[in-house]
Enzyme design. Structure first.
Site, PDB file in Angstrom:
ATOM      1  N   ALA A   1      -9.205  78.474  81.171  1.00 36.46           N
ATOM      2  CA  ALA A   1     -10.605  78.893  81.042  1.00 36.46           C
ATOM      3  C   ALA A   1     -11.414  77.980  80.132  1.00 36.46           C
ATOM      4  O   ALA A   1     -12.632  78.133  80.022  1.00 36.46           O
ATOM      5  CB  ALA A   1     -10.668  80.328  80.527  1.00 36.46           C
ATOM      6  N   SER A   2     -10.754  77.016  79.498  1.00 33.19           N
ATOM      7  CA  SER A   2     -11.496  76.129  78.593  1.00 33.19           C
ATOM      8  C   SER A   2     -12.157  74.969  79.319  1.00 33.19           C
ATOM      9  O   SER A   2     -12.847  74.171  78.692  1.00 33.19           O
ATOM     10  CB  SER A   2     -10.540  75.583  77.514  1.00 33.19           C
ATOM     11  OG  SER A   2      -9.393  75.016  78.123  1.00 33.19           O
ATOM     12  N   SER A   3     -11.971  74.881  80.644  1.00 33.85           N
ATOM     13  CA  SER A   3     -12.476  73.703  81.348  1.00 33.85           C
ATOM     14  C   SER A   3     -12.542  73.938  82.858  1.00 33.85           C
ATOM     15  O   SER A   3     -11.903  74.854  83.384  1.00 33.85           O
ATOM     16  CB  SER A   3     -11.506  72.556  81.028  1.00 33.85           C
ATOM     17  OG  SER A   3     -11.799  71.403  81.739  1.00 33.85           O
TER      18      SER A   3
ATOM     19  N   GLU B   1      -7.716  84.261  74.229  1.00 35.66           N
ATOM     20  CA  GLU B   1      -6.289  84.258  73.891  1.00 35.66           C
ATOM     21  C   GLU B   1      -5.794  82.815  73.945  1.00 35.66           C
ATOM     22  O   GLU B   1      -5.479  82.293  75.015  1.00 35.66           O
ATOM     23  CB  GLU B   1      -5.490  85.114  74.889  1.00 35.66           C
ATOM     24  CG  GLU B   1      -5.740  86.594  74.784  1.00 35.66           C
ATOM     25  CD  GLU B   1      -5.160  87.214  73.510  1.00 35.66           C
ATOM     26  OE1 GLU B   1      -4.238  86.611  72.912  1.00 35.66           O
ATOM     27  OE2 GLU B   1      -5.637  88.285  73.116  1.00 35.66           O
TER      28      GLU B   1
ATOM     29  N   SER C   1      -3.324  72.822  95.094  1.00 37.11           N
ATOM     30  CA  SER C   1      -4.117  71.639  95.456  1.00 37.11           C
ATOM     31  C   SER C   1      -3.817  71.307  96.913  1.00 37.11           C
ATOM     32  O   SER C   1      -2.730  71.635  97.405  1.00 37.11           O
ATOM     33  CB  SER C   1      -3.704  70.465  94.569  1.00 37.11           C
ATOM     34  OG  SER C   1      -4.183  69.246  95.106  1.00 37.11           O
TER      35      SER C   1
ATOM     36  N   TYR D   1       3.255  65.729  91.024  1.00 37.19           N
ATOM     37  CA  TYR D   1       2.123  66.647  91.131  1.00 37.19           C
ATOM     38  C   TYR D   1       2.175  67.381  92.482  1.00 37.19           C
ATOM     39  O   TYR D   1       2.050  68.605  92.538  1.00 37.19           O
ATOM     40  CB  TYR D   1       0.818  65.868  90.980  1.00 37.19           C
ATOM     41  CG  TYR D   1      -0.440  66.714  91.031  1.00 37.19           C
ATOM     42  CD1 TYR D   1      -0.789  67.533  89.962  1.00 37.19           C
ATOM     43  CD2 TYR D   1      -1.283  66.686  92.142  1.00 37.19           C
ATOM     44  CE1 TYR D   1      -1.946  68.301  90.000  1.00 37.19           C
ATOM     45  CE2 TYR D   1      -2.434  67.448  92.189  1.00 37.19           C
ATOM     46  CZ  TYR D   1      -2.765  68.250  91.116  1.00 37.19           C
ATOM     47  OH  TYR D   1      -3.904  69.017  91.159  1.00 37.19           O
ATOM     48  N   CYS D   2       2.377  66.606  93.557  1.00 40.10           N
ATOM     49  CA  CYS D   2       2.435  67.207  94.902  1.00 40.10           C
ATOM     50  C   CYS D   2       3.566  68.232  94.983  1.00 40.10           C
ATOM     51  O   CYS D   2       3.394  69.331  95.523  1.00 40.10           O
ATOM     52  CB  CYS D   2       2.642  66.142  95.975  1.00 40.10           C
ATOM     53  SG  CYS D   2       1.223  65.060  96.194  1.00 40.10           S
ATOM     54  N   ALA D   3       4.734  67.859  94.435  1.00 36.05           N
ATOM     55  CA  ALA D   3       5.879  68.781  94.481  1.00 36.05           C
ATOM     56  C   ALA D   3       5.554  70.073  93.728  1.00 36.05           C
ATOM     57  O   ALA D   3       5.885  71.176  94.182  1.00 36.05           O
ATOM     58  CB  ALA D   3       7.108  68.105  93.886  1.00 36.05           C
TER      59      ALA D   3
HETATM   60  N1  LIG Z   1     -10.234  68.991  89.645  1.00 32.92           N
HETATM   61  C1  LIG Z   1      -9.801  68.805  90.871  1.00 32.92           C
HETATM   62  O1  LIG Z   1     -10.341  67.983  91.617  1.00 32.92           O
HETATM   63  C2  LIG Z   1      -8.651  69.616  91.369  1.00 32.92           C
HETATM   64  C3  LIG Z   1      -8.283  69.471  92.713  1.00 32.92           C
HETATM   65  C4  LIG Z   1      -7.221  70.210  93.205  1.00 32.92           C
HETATM   66  C5  LIG Z   1      -6.547  71.065  92.361  1.00 32.92           C
HETATM   67  N2  LIG Z   1      -6.901  71.169  91.063  1.00 32.92           N
HETATM   68  C6  LIG Z   1      -6.137  72.100  90.227  1.00 32.92           C
HETATM   69  O2  LIG Z   1      -7.014  73.042  89.669  1.00 32.92           O
HETATM   70  C7  LIG Z   1      -6.561  73.456  88.385  1.00 32.92           C
HETATM   71  C8  LIG Z   1      -7.677  73.277  87.362  1.00 32.92           C
HETATM   72  O3  LIG Z   1      -8.130  71.954  87.447  1.00 32.92           O
HETATM   73  P1  LIG Z   1      -9.406  71.462  86.602  1.00 32.92           P
HETATM   74  O4  LIG Z   1      -9.968  70.319  87.298  1.00 32.92           O
HETATM   75  O5  LIG Z   1     -10.245  72.621  86.247  1.00 32.92           O
HETATM   76  O6  LIG Z   1      -8.626  70.918  85.318  1.00 32.92           O
HETATM   77  P2  LIG Z   1      -9.112  70.619  83.835  1.00 32.92           P
HETATM   78  O7  LIG Z   1     -10.598  70.586  83.739  1.00 32.92           O
HETATM   79  O8  LIG Z   1      -8.323  69.440  83.377  1.00 32.92           O
HETATM   80  O9  LIG Z   1      -8.585  71.913  83.088  1.00 32.92           O
HETATM   81  C9  LIG Z   1      -7.231  72.168  82.960  1.00 32.92           C
HETATM   82  C10 LIG Z   1      -7.115  73.481  82.231  1.00 32.92           C
HETATM   83  O10 LIG Z   1      -5.720  73.801  82.119  1.00 32.92           O
HETATM   84  C11 LIG Z   1      -5.472  74.210  80.799  1.00 32.92           C
HETATM   85  N3  LIG Z   1      -4.103  73.896  80.446  1.00 32.92           N
HETATM   86  C12 LIG Z   1      -3.408  72.774  80.744  1.00 32.92           C
HETATM   87  N4  LIG Z   1      -2.192  72.851  80.220  1.00 32.92           N
HETATM   88  C13 LIG Z   1      -2.091  74.039  79.588  1.00 32.92           C
HETATM   89  C14 LIG Z   1      -1.080  74.695  78.845  1.00 32.92           C
HETATM   90  N5  LIG Z   1       0.117  74.133  78.630  1.00 32.92           N
HETATM   91  N6  LIG Z   1      -1.330  75.930  78.339  1.00 32.92           N
HETATM   92  C15 LIG Z   1      -2.528  76.513  78.520  1.00 32.92           C
HETATM   93  N7  LIG Z   1      -3.533  75.941  79.211  1.00 32.92           N
HETATM   94  C16 LIG Z   1      -3.309  74.719  79.730  1.00 32.92           C
HETATM   95  C17 LIG Z   1      -6.462  73.425  79.960  1.00 32.92           C
HETATM   96  O11 LIG Z   1      -6.726  74.136  78.767  1.00 32.92           O
HETATM   97  P3  LIG Z   1      -6.449  73.564  77.280  1.00 32.92           P
HETATM   98  O12 LIG Z   1      -6.679  72.106  77.298  1.00 32.92           O
HETATM   99  O13 LIG Z   1      -7.421  74.351  76.450  1.00 32.92           O
HETATM  100  O14 LIG Z   1      -5.061  73.960  77.006  1.00 32.92           O
HETATM  101  C18 LIG Z   1      -7.693  73.437  80.843  1.00 32.92           C
HETATM  102  O15 LIG Z   1      -8.455  74.597  80.632  1.00 32.92           O
HETATM  103  C19 LIG Z   1      -5.321  72.623  88.099  1.00 32.92           C
HETATM  104  O16 LIG Z   1      -4.185  73.390  88.385  1.00 32.92           O
HETATM  105  C20 LIG Z   1      -5.443  71.460  89.062  1.00 32.92           C
HETATM  106  O17 LIG Z   1      -4.197  70.956  89.417  1.00 32.92           O
HETATM  107  C21 LIG Z   1      -7.946  70.466  90.552  1.00 32.92           C
END
Ligand SMILES: NC(=O)c1ccc[n+]([C@@H]2O[C@H](COP(=O)([O-])OP(=O)(O)OC[C@H]3O[C@@H](n4cnc5c(N)ncnc54)[C@H](OP(=O)(O)O)[C@@H]3O)[C@@H](O)[C@H]2O)c1
Length: 248
Positions: free
Chosen positions: A13-15, A57, A139, A152-154
């Site tokens: 939820a932070s991003s 949290e 994804s 990542y794909c796996a």
């Molecule tokens: N962006 C794309 O184009 C895209 C495409 C396909 C799929 N996805 C998938 O969509 C999801 C979100 O992507 P996004 O682009 O929103 O990514 P993002 O902006 O990089 O955000 C990733 C989020 O995951 C949290 N996170 C990572 N590791 C964590 C951990 N160990 N514990 C708790 N929180 C964790 C981060 O929070 P903190 O840093 O605060 O821990 C952050 O809020 C991912 O699963 C990604 O694989 C993204």
């Protein structure tokens, strides 16, 4: 899609997708539990939410053994959880010749083991709201391959298999399990990828998506639809939200 008073947990939820999902669920009336590691960024998300009684949290989801007990402790503060949008995830872009097993394990822990342990935690009596819904974010890379993206794909493909088995196993507990598989969006992940790819490669990725790059809100809509009453007869599904990428 009204979620008035329902407690919804949003990881990541932070991003990016997680942040936009949290905002949308709050607009639909939910009380949102915001999960991530970075407290400052979670606070920024909190400031964007509609309504009150949302909570933060801060938790490292790679701490998978502690997850089920941590979820019990949340319920003591927030009440039973109706739904989980598991948006947290990490990516790795490395050719197989350079991979170290520790890197592989880290990605699988954050992307897959956390999902399994969240489901285990949610299934516990009193944690879910006498049932509920889980939606994982995978994804399109869980459906297709890409060089340098094998781990990542796996990890994302594993979420698709997990979704189906958990859907069958948890239906008797009145818990639905689904997955949303996004294509490439304009988020920080893309910015990270941009530092590793050429402009031509980025343009090629965009060209493969007939509707262009998506926005986190596009994925948030799909998550909300599956979490809400609108998804009540949907379980074990992987909903692809990719601007047409996999239609090729
Ligand atoms: N962006 C794309 O184009 C895209 C495409 C396909 C799929 N996805 C998938 O969509 C999801 C979100 O992507 P996004 O682009 O929103 O990514 P993002 O902006 O990089 O955000 C990733 C989020 O995951 C949290 N996170 C990572 N590791 C964590 C951990 N160990 N514990 C708790 N929180 C964790 C981060 O929070 P903190 O840093 O605060 O821990 C952050 O809020 C991912 O699963 C990604 O694989 C993204």
């Amino acid at each position: 899609m009204d979620m008035t008073g329902k407690v919804m947990m949003v990881t990541g939820a932070s991003s990016g997708i997680g942040r936009d999902t949290a905002v949308l669920l709050s607009q639909l009336g939910a009380r949102v539990v915001l999960v991530g590691r970075n407290k400052d960024r979670l606070s920024q998300t909190l400031g964007m939410l509609q309504g009150t009684r949302h909570t933060i949290e801060a938790f490292d989801l790679a701490n998978t053994d502690a997850l089920p007990e941590w979820m019990k402790s949340i319920v003591q503060k927030s009440g039973s959880i109706y739904g989980i949008a598991h948006c947290a995830g990490t990516q790795l872009m490395l050719p197989v010749r350079m991979l170290k097993s520790q890197q592989v394990e880290e990605v699988l822990r954050t992307n897959v083991v956390s999902a399994i342990m969240l489901a285990k935690g949610f299934r516990q009596r009193g944690v879910n709201d006498a049932g509920g819904a889980i939606v994982f974010v995978s994804s399109v890379m869980g459906e297709v391959g890409a060089p340098g993206r094998s781990v990542y794909c796996a990890s994302k493909s594993a979420l698709h298999a997990l979704t189906k088995s958990l859907a069958l196993e948890l239906a008797k507990d009145n818990i639905r399990v689904n997955c949303v598989a996004p294509g490439t969006l304009r988020t920080e992940m893309l910015e990270e990828a941009q530092s590793l790819l050429t402009a031509t490669q980025i343009a090629e990725i965009e060209r493969m998506q007939p509707l262009g790059f998506g926005a986190p809100r596009d994925v948030a809509h799909a998550l909300a639809f599956l979490l809400a009453e609108t998804g009540r007869w949907i379980t074990g599904s992987v909903l692809i939200v990719d601007g047409g990428y996999t239609a090729h």
